[in-house]
Design a protein around this motif. Structure first.
Motif, PDB file in Angstrom:
ATOM      1  N   ALA A 148       0.826  -1.214   0.000  1.00  0.00           N
ATOM      2  CA  ALA A 148       0.000   0.000   0.000  1.00  0.00           C
ATOM      3  C   ALA A 148       0.860   1.263   0.000  1.00  0.00           C
ATOM      4  O   ALA A 148       0.504   2.273  -0.620  1.00  0.00           O
ATOM      5  CB  ALA A 148      -0.938  -0.006   1.202  1.00  0.00           C
ATOM      6  N   GLU A 151       1.810   2.748  -3.464  1.00  0.00           N
ATOM      7  CA  GLU A 151       0.731   3.030  -4.422  1.00  0.00           C
ATOM      8  C   GLU A 151       1.057   4.206  -5.333  1.00  0.00           C
ATOM      9  O   GLU A 151       0.904   4.115  -6.562  1.00  0.00           O
ATOM     10  CB  GLU A 151      -0.575   3.303  -3.676  1.00  0.00           C
ATOM     11  CG  GLU A 151      -1.732   3.626  -4.615  1.00  0.00           C
ATOM     12  CD  GLU A 151      -3.054   3.798  -3.890  1.00  0.00           C
ATOM     13  OE1 GLU A 151      -4.082   3.993  -4.564  1.00  0.00           O
ATOM     14  OE2 GLU A 151      -3.059   3.734  -2.644  1.00  0.00           O
ATOM     15  N   ILE A 155       1.395   3.657  -9.340  1.00  0.00           N
ATOM     16  CA  ILE A 155       0.410   4.264 -10.250  1.00  0.00           C
ATOM     17  C   ILE A 155       1.087   5.212 -11.221  1.00  0.00           C
ATOM     18  O   ILE A 155       0.662   5.358 -12.375  1.00  0.00           O
ATOM     19  CB  ILE A 155      -0.690   4.990  -9.451  1.00  0.00           C
ATOM     20  CG1 ILE A 155      -1.497   3.988  -8.618  1.00  0.00           C
ATOM     21  CG2 ILE A 155      -1.622   5.752 -10.386  1.00  0.00           C
ATOM     22  CD1 ILE A 155      -2.182   2.905  -9.424  1.00  0.00           C
ATOM     23  N   SER A 182      -2.455  -5.842  -0.529  1.00  0.00           N
ATOM     24  CA  SER A 182      -2.712  -4.503  -1.073  1.00  0.00           C
ATOM     25  C   SER A 182      -2.055  -4.338  -2.440  1.00  0.00           C
ATOM     26  O   SER A 182      -2.632  -3.739  -3.353  1.00  0.00           O
ATOM     27  CB  SER A 182      -2.187  -3.422  -0.118  1.00  0.00           C
ATOM     28  OG  SER A 182      -2.866  -3.465   1.113  1.00  0.00           O
ATOM     29  N   SER A 185      -4.059  -6.029  -5.102  1.00  0.00           N
ATOM     30  CA  SER A 185      -5.223  -5.203  -5.477  1.00  0.00           C
ATOM     31  C   SER A 185      -4.820  -4.086  -6.430  1.00  0.00           C
ATOM     32  O   SER A 185      -5.521  -3.806  -7.411  1.00  0.00           O
ATOM     33  CB  SER A 185      -5.862  -4.608  -4.218  1.00  0.00           C
ATOM     34  OG  SER A 185      -6.398  -5.619  -3.396  1.00  0.00           O
ATOM     35  N   LEU A 186      -3.680  -3.434  -6.160  1.00  0.00           N
ATOM     36  CA  LEU A 186      -3.182  -2.386  -7.055  1.00  0.00           C
ATOM     37  C   LEU A 186      -2.868  -2.943  -8.437  1.00  0.00           C
ATOM     38  O   LEU A 186      -3.216  -2.350  -9.462  1.00  0.00           O
ATOM     39  CB  LEU A 186      -1.920  -1.752  -6.456  1.00  0.00           C
ATOM     40  CG  LEU A 186      -2.092  -0.871  -5.223  1.00  0.00           C
ATOM     41  CD1 LEU A 186      -0.732  -0.516  -4.643  1.00  0.00           C
ATOM     42  CD2 LEU A 186      -2.859   0.397  -5.568  1.00  0.00           C
ATOM     43  N   GLU A 189      -6.057  -3.725 -10.419  1.00  0.00           N
ATOM     44  CA  GLU A 189      -6.714  -2.513 -10.927  1.00  0.00           C
ATOM     45  C   GLU A 189      -6.031  -2.008 -12.191  1.00  0.00           C
ATOM     46  O   GLU A 189      -6.688  -1.667 -13.183  1.00  0.00           O
ATOM     47  CB  GLU A 189      -6.678  -1.424  -9.854  1.00  0.00           C
ATOM     48  CG  GLU A 189      -7.348  -0.132 -10.272  1.00  0.00           C
ATOM     49  CD  GLU A 189      -7.276   0.944  -9.208  1.00  0.00           C
ATOM     50  OE1 GLU A 189      -7.628   2.087  -9.507  1.00  0.00           O
ATOM     51  OE2 GLU A 189      -6.848   0.628  -8.073  1.00  0.00           O
TER      52      GLU A 189
END
Length: 232
Positions: A148, A151, A155, A182, A185-186, A189
């Motif tokens: 996390a 992130e 990104i 986490s 999940s990133l 996405e």
């Protein structure tokens, strides 16, 4: 190199002892979490294999307590096949890797290779990436820890407009790359967004154990997963 194996099933301990001794490791075994932790404090092994489900102190608690000692050992969790939730919890606790029962030689070799490479890397190495684009093909090389806290950096590798002329993206993971719940999940996405924009995605250099958890998470439905070729 010293390896400690903790499991309440004697056949499993015997199998690990046989394989790991043949590989040249100094192997110690314990039949429950309490004895395993006592032996860990005595010998300070570089690598620990621990079953996740044991009477008394289970594998996740063994992992927690090893983390608190400050001794830098790589802990590999032995899970039941399909036990996705426990595998993710182990990753959240910074487990080096995990393997499923019944243990296959290929998975064992893969977990050992990752653990040995992680031993050579700085603890808590931050997430980093580099890019190379050529003829509509974008390669993104990733190393460190995708959690996390990474992130914003992660990104930024997929900023809007970067893929206007890209047909395919290859995410190549470093040998000691680490990802937790986490981070998964990133990753999901980003891969989903790329697929929606008709950009094909390949994820390369995955351990066979990471391939399993990525498949359980459904990433294989959106990207091609390529496993690192470990020695048999």
């Amino acid at each position: 190199m010293k390896i400690l194996v903790i499991d309440d099933e004697k056949p499993t301990l015997s199998m690990f002892k046989l394989f790991l001794t043949a590989y040249g490791y100094e192997v110690y075994t314990a039949e429950n979490g309490e004895k395993g932790l006592a032996l860990f404090a005595e010998i300070s092994p570089e690598i620990v294999f621990t079953d996740i489900k044991m009477p008394g102190i289970d594998g996740l608690e063994v992992l927690r307590r090893i983390q608190k000692t400050g001794i830098e050992s790589e802990v590999i969790i032995i899970t039941g096949h399909g036990d996705m939730e426990k595998a993710l919890e182990a990753l959240d606790l910074n487990a080096s890797d995990f393997i499923n029962k019944p243990v296959e030689r290929k998975a064992l070799n893969s977990a050992l290779a990752r653990a040995e490479k992680r031993k050579l890397m700085p603890r808590n190495m931050p997430f980093e990436f580099s890019e190379r684009k050529r003829n509509g093909y974008l390669s993104i090389f990733m190393k460190g820890r995708l959690t996390a806290s990474a992130e914003k950096t992660f990104i930024s590798a997929f900023k809007t407009g970067s893929f206007d002329d890209v047909k395919a993206v290859c995410l190549k993971l470093d040998d000691a790359f680490f990802i937790d719940r986490s981070g998964i999940s990133l990753l999901m996405e980003v891969v989903r967004n790329l697929k929606q924009n008709k950009v094909s995605v390949i994820i390369e250099n995955l351990s066979c154990n990471y391939v399993w958890v990525f498949q359980m998470a459904g990433i294989d439905k959106m990207a091609t997963l390529k496993e690192v070729q470990a020695n048999e």
